[in-house]
Design a protein around this motif. Structure first.
Motif, PDB file in Angstrom:
ATOM      1  N   VAL A  67       0.826  -1.220   0.000  1.00 58.99           N
ATOM      2  CA  VAL A  67       0.000   0.000   0.000  1.00 58.99           C
ATOM      3  C   VAL A  67       0.859   1.270   0.000  1.00 58.99           C
ATOM      4  CG1 VAL A  67      -2.100  -0.984   0.986  1.00 58.99           C
ATOM      5  CG2 VAL A  67      -0.303  -0.199   2.513  1.00 58.99           C
ATOM      6  N   GLY A  68       2.155   1.089  -0.293  1.00 58.66           N
ATOM      7  CA  GLY A  68       3.026   2.252  -0.465  1.00 58.66           C
ATOM      8  C   GLY A  68       3.336   3.005   0.811  1.00 58.66           C
ATOM      9  N   VAL A  69       3.351   2.306   1.938  1.00 55.65           N
ATOM     10  CA  VAL A  69       3.729   2.951   3.205  1.00 55.65           C
ATOM     11  C   VAL A  69       5.187   2.561   3.488  1.00 55.65           C
ATOM     12  CG1 VAL A  69       3.252   3.012   5.693  1.00 55.65           C
ATOM     13  CG2 VAL A  69       1.359   2.888   4.074  1.00 55.65           C
ATOM     14  N   PRO A  70       6.056   3.520   3.876  1.00 58.34           N
ATOM     15  CA  PRO A  70       7.477   3.185   4.059  1.00 58.34           C
ATOM     16  C   PRO A  70       7.704   2.101   5.121  1.00 58.34           C
ATOM     17  CG  PRO A  70       7.115   5.547   4.233  1.00 58.34           C
ATOM     18  CD  PRO A  70       5.774   4.931   4.137  1.00 58.34           C
ATOM     19  N   VAL A  71       8.423   1.048   4.721  1.00 56.18           N
ATOM     20  CA  VAL A  71       8.664  -0.041   5.680  1.00 56.18           C
ATOM     21  C   VAL A  71       9.578   0.390   6.819  1.00 56.18           C
ATOM     22  CG1 VAL A  71       8.263  -2.066   4.243  1.00 56.18           C
ATOM     23  CG2 VAL A  71      10.458  -0.944   4.167  1.00 56.18           C
ATOM     24  N   GLU A  72      10.348   1.464   6.612  1.00 62.01           N
ATOM     25  CA  GLU A  72      11.231   1.938   7.697  1.00 62.01           C
ATOM     26  C   GLU A  72      10.409   2.246   8.945  1.00 62.01           C
ATOM     27  OE1 GLU A  72      11.194   3.742   4.673  1.00 62.01           O
ATOM     28  OE2 GLU A  72      12.653   2.304   3.916  1.00 62.01           O
ATOM     29  N   GLY A  73       9.125   2.514   8.740  1.00 58.52           N
ATOM     30  CA  GLY A  73       8.249   2.844   9.862  1.00 58.52           C
ATOM     31  C   GLY A  73       8.193   1.745  10.905  1.00 58.52           C
TER      32      GLY A  73
END
Ligand code: ASP
Length: 439
Positions: free
Chosen positions: A361-367
């Motif tokens: 869903v295009g959310v940064p995995v670094e989160g």
């Protein structure tokens, strides 16, 4: 003191001692190192090893007995379809509940992103075709050594059905497995007896190593997730049980041992022996159903993990200012359900499969690095939910087959788990499996 009281007291003592050690870490470094990285580490490690030691033999042997009791492929197909259907339905509802709560509360809005976070490497989604092939073992011993639960389940099912087909000629093999099951159940009881010491050490160490300051900036996320997990455990499962005419309070009270073990170990897999024991002996689920639903559920049914993935995705999206649209929510529901199937039943595994959902869903995995530090406690809570979900499904499926004992109010849970492995499953022959003697 009853066994349950001893367990609860030792857990509480573990948490208090752990918090005290964490607070005094600077003042007493020697004592801390001796207890936390010495004594508690060793005792907790031995207890976990013993629990894990029981998993493979118990699942394998009790499933062979269970298939033998189930008798024919038609019954198995029906039980299997109901089980997997309920697993998927409850997980999809769980992630939808998690997402809805996150949308209402909007955690992470206004969160200040600062500091260095550990690098997170996104996990590639394995090709679907390989995932299916990998369910089938090439080598039984390899599967057992690696603790590949689905592969062990497949072999035990094939073995059990083959023994049924061989009929009388396999009589001694079947008897051997039933007797072996008895011995292994006794071993499980030994290990469970050690729980007050083992759980104390595990919790004291976890809480001693947990720095509390890191919770403050993430309090919103933590409280929302913890609250949703608790509400799901108490409300959603009660509704499901009531819908099938089962007593939810009684269920929760009798599932307390698996819940406390799941909480303390953060591993559904390590909890399998305790879950099986509670379902068969205290709730009256026959071996033929429990031996199939519990290991399968520990491997593929993770409602708590799905709730975490829904809330964590919205939280990280808010922190990074990514707008999610309706289509994204549908993708999150679908992928979190699949991801929870693919999540290994061990600590922190849910965070690894979360990378899959975020990437899609295009959310940064670094989160993920943001929530990593406070995940242990949440992992403990969601594992308790995961394991309770397996128990709910086992009871509902057994009830729908007319073979649920105690929880359905049909007399005592069977006194002899072996009894449930002796005959083809029928309401009369199986509703009395297990005994209420534990705790
Ligand atoms: N620890 C969880 C379990 O074993 C998996 C997860 O990390 O969500 O059930």
């Amino acid at each position: 003191m009853s066994f349950t009281q001893r367990i609860l007291l030792s857990m509480l003592a573990g948490i208090v001692v752990g918090i005290a050690l964490n607070a005094s870490a600077g003042a007493l470094p020697g004592v801390n190192a001796f207890l936390v990285d010495g004594l508690f580490y060793v005792v907790g490690g031995i207890f976990l090893a013993l629990l894990r030691l029981m998993v493979v033999p118990l699942v394998f042997v009790s499933l062979v007995c269970g298939v033998n009791a189930m008798g024919d492929l038609k019954t198995f197909g029906r039980v299997g379809a109901k089980t997997v259907g309920l697993f998927l339905a409850t997980t999809a509802v769980a992630v939808t509940v998690g997402l809805s709560m996150a949308l209402v509360v909007s955690p992470g809005a206004g969160f200040e992103l600062e500091g260095d976070f550990a690098e997170v490497v996104p996990r590639e989604m394995p090709p679907l075709a390989d995932t299916f092939i990998n369910i089938f073992p090439e080598n039984l011993f390899q599967a057992m050594a690696d603790g590949q639960m689905l592969q062990i389940i497949v072999f035990a099912l094939l073995f059990g059905f083959a023994a049924n087909l061989a009929g009388e000629r396999a009589g001694s093999v079947v008897r051997f497995f039933r007797d072996l099951n008895e011995v292994i159940l006794k071993m499980v009881m030994f290990v469970i007896e050690l729980a007050p010491i083992g759980l104390f050490a595990l919790l004291a160490r976890t809480f001693a190593s947990q720095g509390w300051e890191i919770f403050i900036p993430l309090a919103g996320y933590f409280l929302l997730l913890a609250g949703t997990l608790l509400a799901y455990l108490l409300v959603a499962y009660s509704l499901v049980l009531r819908a099938f005419g089962l007593n939810a309070l009684r269920f929760l009270a009798r599932m307390r041992a698996p819940m406390t073990f799941a909480f303390s170990t953060a591993s559904s897999a390590a909890t399998i022996p305790v879950t099986l024991n509670a379902l068969m002996r205290r709730l009256g689920v026959p071996n033929s159903i429990a031996s199939f639903t519990v290991p399968l559920g520990a491997t593929i049914n993770m409602d708590g993990t799905a709730i975490m993935q829904g809330i964590a995705t919205v939280f990280i999206a808010n922190v990074y200012g990514v707008d999610l649209v309706l289509a994204d929510f549908l993708v999150i529901i679908l992928l979190s359900t699949l991801a929870s199937i693919g999540t290994a039943a061990v600590p922190s595994a849910g965070l690894i499969t979360l990378t899959m959902v975020l990437t899609q869903v295009g959310v940064p995995v670094e989160g993920i690095a943001l929530i990593f530090g406070i995940d242990r406690l949440l992992d403990m809570m969601r594992t308790a939910v995961n394991v309770t979900g397996d128990g709910v499904t086992a009871c509902v499926v057994a009830h729908s087959e007319g073979v649920l004992g105690v929880l359905a109010g049909k007399g005592r849970a069977g006194t002899d788990p072996r009894g449930s492995g002796q005959r083809p499953m029928s309401p009369a022959s199986e509703s009395k499996s297990g005994s209420e003697s534990e705790s």
